[in-house]
Design a protein around this motif. Structure first.
Motif, PDB file in Angstrom:
ATOM      1  N   GLY A 252       0.890  -1.047  -0.050  1.00  0.00           N
ATOM      2  CA  GLY A 252      -0.066   0.113  -0.109  1.00  0.00           C
ATOM      3  C   GLY A 252       0.611   1.267  -0.205  1.00  0.00           C
ATOM      4  O   GLY A 252       0.614   2.440  -0.718  1.00  0.00           O
ATOM      5  N   ILE A 253       1.839   1.124   0.924  1.00  0.00           N
ATOM      6  CA  ILE A 253       2.768   2.419   0.939  1.00  0.00           C
ATOM      7  C   ILE A 253       3.445   2.426  -0.490  1.00  0.00           C
ATOM      8  O   ILE A 253       3.643   3.730  -0.941  1.00  0.00           O
ATOM      9  CB  ILE A 253       3.888   2.309   2.166  1.00  0.00           C
ATOM     10  N   ALA A 254       4.071   1.699  -1.036  1.00  0.00           N
ATOM     11  CA  ALA A 254       4.687   1.388  -2.275  1.00  0.00           C
ATOM     12  C   ALA A 254       3.787   1.959  -3.317  1.00  0.00           C
ATOM     13  O   ALA A 254       4.157   2.560  -4.471  1.00  0.00           O
ATOM     14  CB  ALA A 254       5.161   0.021  -2.610  1.00  0.00           C
ATOM     15  N   ALA A 255       2.228   1.687  -3.380  1.00  0.00           N
ATOM     16  CA  ALA A 255       1.350   2.276  -4.340  1.00  0.00           C
ATOM     17  C   ALA A 255       1.098   3.914  -4.326  1.00  0.00           C
ATOM     18  O   ALA A 255       0.576   4.162  -5.234  1.00  0.00           O
ATOM     19  CB  ALA A 255       0.154   1.370  -4.165  1.00  0.00           C
ATOM     20  N   GLU A 256       1.544   4.241  -3.233  1.00  0.00           N
ATOM     21  CA  GLU A 256       1.399   5.710  -3.129  1.00  0.00           C
ATOM     22  C   GLU A 256       2.049   6.515  -4.257  1.00  0.00           C
ATOM     23  O   GLU A 256       3.071   6.125  -4.651  1.00  0.00           O
ATOM     24  CB  GLU A 256       1.814   6.305  -1.800  1.00  0.00           C
ATOM     25  N   PRO A 257       1.496   7.805  -4.706  1.00  0.00           N
ATOM     26  CA  PRO A 257       2.148   8.354  -5.982  1.00  0.00           C
ATOM     27  C   PRO A 257       3.278   8.873  -5.641  1.00  0.00           C
ATOM     28  O   PRO A 257       3.624   9.622  -4.544  1.00  0.00           O
ATOM     29  CB  PRO A 257       1.151   9.540  -6.255  1.00  0.00           C
ATOM     30  N   ALA A 258       4.360   8.671  -6.326  1.00  0.00           N
ATOM     31  CA  ALA A 258       5.649   9.110  -6.235  1.00  0.00           C
ATOM     32  C   ALA A 258       5.864  10.704  -6.611  1.00  0.00           C
ATOM     33  O   ALA A 258       4.997  11.189  -7.305  1.00  0.00           O
ATOM     34  CB  ALA A 258       6.662   8.280  -6.992  1.00  0.00           C
ATOM     35  N   PRO A 279      11.594   0.986   5.951  1.00  0.00           N
ATOM     36  CA  PRO A 279      11.964   0.988   4.487  1.00  0.00           C
ATOM     37  C   PRO A 279      10.902   1.423   3.521  1.00  0.00           C
ATOM     38  O   PRO A 279      11.224   2.496   2.932  1.00  0.00           O
ATOM     39  CB  PRO A 279      12.850  -0.441   4.199  1.00  0.00           C
ATOM     40  N   PRO A 280       9.877   0.776   3.721  1.00  0.00           N
ATOM     41  CA  PRO A 280       8.732   1.179   2.722  1.00  0.00           C
ATOM     42  C   PRO A 280       8.573   2.678   2.659  1.00  0.00           C
ATOM     43  O   PRO A 280       8.607   3.575   1.562  1.00  0.00           O
ATOM     44  CB  PRO A 280       7.345   0.542   2.808  1.00  0.00           C
ATOM     45  N   LEU A 281       8.540   3.460   3.788  1.00  0.00           N
ATOM     46  CA  LEU A 281       8.130   4.965   3.863  1.00  0.00           C
ATOM     47  C   LEU A 281       9.364   5.521   3.440  1.00  0.00           C
ATOM     48  O   LEU A 281       9.375   6.438   2.696  1.00  0.00           O
ATOM     49  CB  LEU A 281       8.088   5.361   5.178  1.00  0.00           C
ATOM     50  N   ARG A 282      10.371   5.137   3.677  1.00  0.00           N
ATOM     51  CA  ARG A 282      11.642   5.788   3.261  1.00  0.00           C
ATOM     52  C   ARG A 282      11.871   5.796   1.886  1.00  0.00           C
ATOM     53  O   ARG A 282      12.221   6.750   1.308  1.00  0.00           O
ATOM     54  CB  ARG A 282      13.020   5.111   3.984  1.00  0.00           C
ATOM     55  N   ARG A 283      11.377   4.923   1.459  1.00  0.00           N
ATOM     56  CA  ARG A 283      11.577   4.777  -0.356  1.00  0.00           C
ATOM     57  C   ARG A 283      10.482   5.506  -0.899  1.00  0.00           C
ATOM     58  O   ARG A 283      11.065   6.220  -1.837  1.00  0.00           O
ATOM     59  CB  ARG A 283      11.332   3.150  -0.579  1.00  0.00           C
ATOM     60  N   LEU A 284       9.217   5.649  -0.336  1.00  0.00           N
ATOM     61  CA  LEU A 284       8.624   6.679  -0.887  1.00  0.00           C
ATOM     62  C   LEU A 284       9.074   8.185  -0.682  1.00  0.00           C
ATOM     63  O   LEU A 284       9.169   8.958  -1.678  1.00  0.00           O
ATOM     64  CB  LEU A 284       7.207   6.446  -0.121  1.00  0.00           C
ATOM     65  N   ILE A 285       9.532   8.385   0.394  1.00  0.00           N
ATOM     66  CA  ILE A 285      10.247   9.852   0.675  1.00  0.00           C
ATOM     67  C   ILE A 285      11.425   9.889  -0.377  1.00  0.00           C
ATOM     68  O   ILE A 285      11.651  10.997  -1.031  1.00  0.00           O
ATOM     69  CB  ILE A 285      10.663   9.915   2.090  1.00  0.00           C
ATOM     70  N   GLY A 286      12.154   8.788  -0.532  1.00  0.00           N
ATOM     71  CA  GLY A 286      13.148   8.992  -1.805  1.00  0.00           C
ATOM     72  C   GLY A 286      12.964   9.364  -2.951  1.00  0.00           C
ATOM     73  O   GLY A 286      13.989   9.693  -3.951  1.00  0.00           O
ATOM     74  N   THR A 287      11.577   9.274  -3.364  1.00  0.00           N
ATOM     75  CA  THR A 287      11.123   9.597  -4.697  1.00  0.00           C
ATOM     76  C   THR A 287      11.131  11.061  -5.175  1.00  0.00           C
ATOM     77  O   THR A 287      10.952  11.671  -6.178  1.00  0.00           O
ATOM     78  CB  THR A 287       9.788   8.957  -5.254  1.00  0.00           C
TER      79      THR A 287
END
Length: 348
Positions: A252-258, A279-287
């Protein structure tokens, strides 16, 4: 690892002999042997704690997502700094020098991961201020009048709500939210699935998509005075409260718009059910996002639950890197176990 008795300058036989001069030999032998056993048990326990905090630090530094319940434990990473410090001190007091040094290494690694969140400060730029707030209503039971009071006190321009029910919608309307923030996109649902966005400024592209976890995530684009447009989403992925839910949470977090480097700037705000140590939230922030709390040095301020412990930061405002983060606040709202998060963004 030498025991306390072995580390003494006085041999054990001499200790027993000295004890025997003041009483029978066998009670002396049992007393000294029992003390040595107790010391070994204490040191063994301290080594176990040392290995726990070392593993915690290794997982966090490596940036891996442990299986459940490790994902829930990982949310408590800021508290692990205190655990590592206490373990280090106790180990040194018990003369378990190597254990104390290992615990100190783990503590320093955890400090490096956690404490940068308190070093930021609000940014100053010329531009239009956009004040946003997010509140999880806890199954729609939050005090509607208190929500509206927080909107007034914070001069909120955009309000994101999660766990938004039909009953909550009616109470908020009676409390005057529609008059203050007349533009909205809402989808009240039973239990925790509903979502809403309320805005002082006109909205377009209103949508209420359902995330992977089954929760609605109200989305729209706000047009600010002067014509700037900001895409918004009230975020609410499922919670990883069981092993079966961990997959839907991470997906679900990975599916949030980058975030994107060009085009309409985006703000994601809501109950992410994740901390900056996941990690999933940090990857989203990293976009291309920045966490408003992290930017302003408030990254360790807890938002859930509304109790002293355990207290973790699950609610976030993620802003496109092209937006400045001027201020950040966390406020209590009656009737919900989440605290409201307010951020002042500057649109340049």
């Amino acid at each position: 690892m030498p025991s306390v008795a072995e580390s003494s300058a006085e041999p054990n036989t001499e200790r027993i002999a000295r004890c025997h001069r003041h009483g029978p030999l066998e009670p002396c032998r049992r007393r000294l042997t029992g003390w040595g056993d107790a010391v070994r048990v204490v040191r063994g326990g301290l080594w176990l704690l040392t290995l726990v905090v070392l593993a915690w630090a290794a997982v966090r530094v490596a940036g891996v997502l442990p299986p459940w319940p490790g994902v829930a434990v990982l949310a408590l990473t800021p508290w692990s700094v205190l655990a590592a410090a206490v373990t280090c001190v106790l180990a040194l007091l018990a003369r378990a020098v190597w254990g104390g040094l290992v615990a100190a290494v783990a503590m320093l690694a955890l400090v490096a991961m956690v404490f940068p969140r308190v070093w930021g400060s609000g940014e100053e730029r010329a531009g239009h201020q956009l004040r946003v707030m997010t509140v999880n209503l806890r199954l729609g039971e939050a005090d509607a009048a208190d929500v509206v009071r927080q909107v007034d006190a914070g001069r909120v321009d955009v309000l994101a709500l999660q766990e938004y029910t039909a009953a909550a919608q009616q109470r908020l309307a009676r409390a005057g939210l529609d008059r203050r923030l007349p533009h909205h996109v809402t989808d009240p649902e039973p239990y925790a699935a509903g979502s809403a966005l309320y805005s002082r400024f006109p909205l377009s592209g209103e949508r209420t998509p359902t995330g992977i976890g089954g929760f609605v995530q109200a989305s729209a684009t706000v047009t600010l005075p002067g014509g700037d447009r900001i895409a918004l989403r009230s975020v609410h992925p499922c919670s990883p409260y069981t092993a079966d839910h961990q997959s839907c949470w991470s997906r679900g977090i990975a599916a949030e718009p980058a975030a994107t480097p060009h085009g309409v700037r985006r703000v994601l705000l809501g109950d992410f059910n994740a901390t900056l140590d996941h990690p999933p939230l940090r990857r989203l922030i990293g976009t291309g996002y920045r966490d408003a709390a992290d930017v302003t040095g408030s990254g360790l301020r807890p938002t859930w639950p509304d109790d002293p412990f355990p207290a973790v930061t699950l609610d976030h405002v993620l802003a496109d890197r092209r937006l400045a983060v001027h201020a950040y606040q966390v406020r209590r709202v009656a009737g919900t176990d989440h605290r409201a998060v307010l951020a002042t963004l500057i649109v340049t």
